[in-house]
Design a protein around this motif. Structure first.
Motif, PDB file in Angstrom:
ATOM      1  N   LYS A 195      16.136  82.650  33.639  1.00 33.13           N
ATOM      2  CA  LYS A 195      14.920  82.010  34.293  1.00 33.13           C
ATOM      3  C   LYS A 195      13.806  82.782  35.295  1.00 33.13           C
ATOM      4  N   LEU A 196      14.719  83.630  36.158  1.00 37.12           N
ATOM      5  CA  LEU A 196      13.940  84.650  36.675  1.00 37.12           C
ATOM      6  C   LEU A 196      13.097  85.722  35.919  1.00 37.12           C
ATOM      7  N   LEU A 197      13.877  86.172  34.773  1.00 40.87           N
ATOM      8  CA  LEU A 197      12.998  87.100  33.985  1.00 40.87           C
ATOM      9  C   LEU A 197      11.838  86.335  33.306  1.00 40.87           C
ATOM     10  N   GLN A 198      11.806  85.234  33.006  1.00 39.31           N
ATOM     11  CA  GLN A 198      10.853  84.509  32.516  1.00 39.31           C
ATOM     12  C   GLN A 198       9.699  84.326  33.419  1.00 39.31           C
ATOM     13  N   LYS A 199      10.121  84.054  34.741  1.00 36.92           N
ATOM     14  CA  LYS A 199       9.034  84.216  35.687  1.00 36.92           C
ATOM     15  C   LYS A 199       8.504  85.475  36.241  1.00 36.92           C
ATOM     16  N   GLY A 200       8.998  86.495  35.645  1.00 37.46           N
ATOM     17  CA  GLY A 200       8.580  87.886  35.938  1.00 37.46           C
ATOM     18  C   GLY A 200       9.230  88.402  37.138  1.00 37.46           C
ATOM     19  N   ASP A 201      10.174  87.861  37.654  1.00 37.01           N
ATOM     20  CA  ASP A 201      11.009  88.357  38.947  1.00 37.01           C
ATOM     21  C   ASP A 201      12.222  89.273  38.284  1.00 37.01           C
ATOM     22  N   PHE A 202      11.923  90.582  38.075  1.00 34.06           N
ATOM     23  CA  PHE A 202      12.865  91.509  37.574  1.00 34.06           C
ATOM     24  C   PHE A 202      13.887  91.720  38.472  1.00 34.06           C
ATOM     25  N   ALA A 203      13.627  92.225  39.755  1.00 36.81           N
ATOM     26  CA  ALA A 203      14.605  92.241  40.601  1.00 36.81           C
ATOM     27  C   ALA A 203      15.605  91.122  41.113  1.00 36.81           C
ATOM     28  N   GLY A 204      15.082  90.039  41.007  1.00 38.35           N
ATOM     29  CA  GLY A 204      15.796  88.720  41.078  1.00 38.35           C
ATOM     30  C   GLY A 204      16.934  88.585  40.303  1.00 38.35           C
ATOM     31  N   ALA A 205      16.332  88.698  38.798  1.00 40.62           N
ATOM     32  CA  ALA A 205      17.198  88.731  37.550  1.00 40.62           C
ATOM     33  C   ALA A 205      18.470  89.949  37.636  1.00 40.62           C
ATOM     34  N   LYS A 206      17.894  91.035  37.965  1.00 32.21           N
ATOM     35  CA  LYS A 206      18.689  92.365  38.104  1.00 32.21           C
ATOM     36  C   LYS A 206      19.915  91.854  39.080  1.00 32.21           C
ATOM     37  N   PHE A 207      19.347  91.500  40.469  1.00 32.16           N
ATOM     38  CA  PHE A 207      20.609  90.979  41.480  1.00 32.16           C
ATOM     39  C   PHE A 207      21.366  89.822  40.818  1.00 32.16           C
ATOM     40  N   SER A 208      21.033  88.835  39.988  1.00 31.62           N
ATOM     41  CA  SER A 208      21.752  88.010  39.576  1.00 31.62           C
ATOM     42  C   SER A 208      22.918  88.458  38.496  1.00 31.62           C
ATOM     43  N   MET A 209      22.546  89.348  37.817  1.00 32.56           N
ATOM     44  CA  MET A 209      23.412  90.046  36.925  1.00 32.56           C
ATOM     45  C   MET A 209      24.362  91.104  37.327  1.00 32.56           C
ATOM     46  N   GLU A 210      24.010  91.725  38.446  1.00 31.86           N
ATOM     47  CA  GLU A 210      24.776  92.757  38.712  1.00 31.86           C
ATOM     48  C   GLU A 210      26.189  92.545  38.940  1.00 31.86           C
ATOM     49  N   LEU A 211      26.551  91.323  39.742  1.00 35.19           N
ATOM     50  CA  LEU A 211      27.785  91.280  40.032  1.00 35.19           C
ATOM     51  C   LEU A 211      28.656  90.728  38.760  1.00 35.19           C
ATOM     52  N   VAL A 212      28.017  89.994  37.568  1.00 34.10           N
ATOM     53  CA  VAL A 212      28.617  90.079  36.440  1.00 34.10           C
ATOM     54  C   VAL A 212      29.284  91.225  35.875  1.00 34.10           C
ATOM     55  N   GLY A 213      28.433  92.361  35.643  1.00 38.68           N
ATOM     56  CA  GLY A 213      28.769  93.301  34.909  1.00 38.68           C
ATOM     57  C   GLY A 213      29.841  94.181  35.801  1.00 38.68           C
ATOM     58  N   LYS A 214      29.682  94.247  37.110  1.00 39.50           N
ATOM     59  CA  LYS A 214      30.213  95.210  37.891  1.00 39.50           C
ATOM     60  C   LYS A 214      31.787  94.750  38.234  1.00 39.50           C
ATOM     61  N   TYR A 215      31.770  93.406  38.641  1.00 43.34           N
ATOM     62  CA  TYR A 215      32.865  92.875  39.281  1.00 43.34           C
ATOM     63  C   TYR A 215      33.421  91.608  38.468  1.00 43.34           C
ATOM     64  N   MET A 216      32.603  90.728  37.945  1.00 45.79           N
ATOM     65  CA  MET A 216      33.218  89.597  37.485  1.00 45.79           C
ATOM     66  C   MET A 216      33.853  89.601  36.207  1.00 45.79           C
ATOM     67  N   ILE A 217      33.319  90.252  35.229  1.00 46.06           N
ATOM     68  CA  ILE A 217      33.942  90.395  33.899  1.00 46.06           C
ATOM     69  C   ILE A 217      34.986  91.508  34.032  1.00 46.06           C
ATOM     70  N   PRO A 218      35.105  92.642  34.739  1.00 46.88           N
ATOM     71  CA  PRO A 218      36.288  93.448  34.991  1.00 46.88           C
ATOM     72  C   PRO A 218      37.308  92.497  35.814  1.00 46.88           C
ATOM     73  N   LEU A 219      37.048  91.836  36.555  1.00 51.72           N
ATOM     74  CA  LEU A 219      38.121  90.857  37.106  1.00 51.72           C
ATOM     75  C   LEU A 219      38.764  90.093  36.177  1.00 51.72           C
ATOM     76  N   ASN A 220      38.092  89.310  35.275  1.00 53.96           N
ATOM     77  CA  ASN A 220      38.488  88.553  34.326  1.00 53.96           C
ATOM     78  C   ASN A 220      39.351  89.208  33.285  1.00 53.96           C
ATOM     79  N   ILE A 221      38.919  90.487  33.003  1.00 59.58           N
ATOM     80  CA  ILE A 221      39.680  91.180  31.900  1.00 59.58           C
ATOM     81  C   ILE A 221      41.290  91.541  32.678  1.00 59.58           C
ATOM     82  N   ILE A 222      41.133  91.984  33.724  1.00 58.80           N
ATOM     83  CA  ILE A 222      42.299  92.178  34.607  1.00 58.80           C
ATOM     84  C   ILE A 222      43.198  91.099  34.758  1.00 58.80           C
TER      85      ILE A 222
END
Length: 160
Positions: free
Chosen positions: A117-144
Motif C-alpha cells: 500500500k505504501l509503494l502504491q502511494k509512492g512512499d518508498f521509505a515507509g515501504a522499505k521500513f515495513s519490509m526490513e524487519l521481515v527479511g532481516k529478522y522475522m523470516i530468519p526467526l521462523n526458519i530457526i
C-alpha cells in the motif's frame, strides 16, 4: 479422535511433515536463494516491488500448510495420548513453537501488505521500513524456530 488417528495415522503424519517442509523450506528458499537475487536489482523500488510480489506468492502457498500443520498437531497430540507420556512437554513445546511461528507469519503478512500500500502511494521509505524487519529478522526467526520444531518432531516420532 483416537480411532480416527489410528485409522489415518500415516496420512495425518505425512500431512504434518509435508506442511513443515513446505513452510520452513519455502522460507529458506526465499531468504537464502531468492532474496540475494533480488538484492542484485539496481532499482531499489523495483527490488522492493519484486520482494513483496514474491512474498505474496510464498505466503499464498504456505498459508494452507500452516493451518494443516496446526490441525494435524492437535490430532496427533490427542491420537498419541501425549498427555499421558513423559514426552508431553516436548510435544507442547513443539506445538508452541509452531504457534509462535504462525503469529510471526501473520505479522509478516500484515507488514508486507502495508508495504504494498505504501509503494502504491509512492512512499518508498515507509515501504522499505515495513519490509526490513521481515527479511532481516522475522523470516530468519521462523526458519530457526521451524528447524527446532522439526528436530523436536523427529525426537517425538522416534518415541512412538
Amino acid at each position: 479422535m483416537v480411532e480416527f488417528f489410528s485409522e489415518y495415522k500415516t496420512i495425518i503424519v505425512f500431512l504434518h511433515v509435508i506442511s513443515a517442509v513446505v513452510w520452513v523450506g519455502g522460507m529458506i528458499a526465499m531468504r537464502y536463494a531468492a532474496h540475494p537475487s533480488f538484492m542484485e536489482l539496481e532499482s531499489p523500488q523495483v527490488r522492493l516491488e519484486r520482494i513483496t510480489h514474491a512474498l505474496k506468492r510464498l505466503f499464498t502457498i504456505v498459508f494452507p500448510f500452516t493451518i494443516i500443520l496446526v490441525l494435524t498437531a492437535v490430532v496427533m497430540i490427542i491420537g498419541y495420548n501425549m498427555k499421558a507420556t513423559d514426552l508431553a512437554s516436548v510435544g507442547y513445546a513443539k506445538e508452541g513453537i509452531w504457534i509462535v511461528m504462525f503469529v510471526n507469519f501473520i505479522v509478516m503478512i500484515v507488514r508486507r501488505n502495508r508495504a504494498v500500500k505504501l509503494l502504491q502511494k509512492g512512499d518508498f521509505a515507509g515501504a522499505k521500513f515495513s519490509m526490513e524487519l521481515v527479511g532481516k529478522y522475522m523470516i530468519p526467526l521462523n526458519i530457526i524456530l521451524g528447524v527446532v520444531a522439526i528436530f523436536l518432531g523427529s525426537t517425538l516420532s522416534s518415541a512412538f
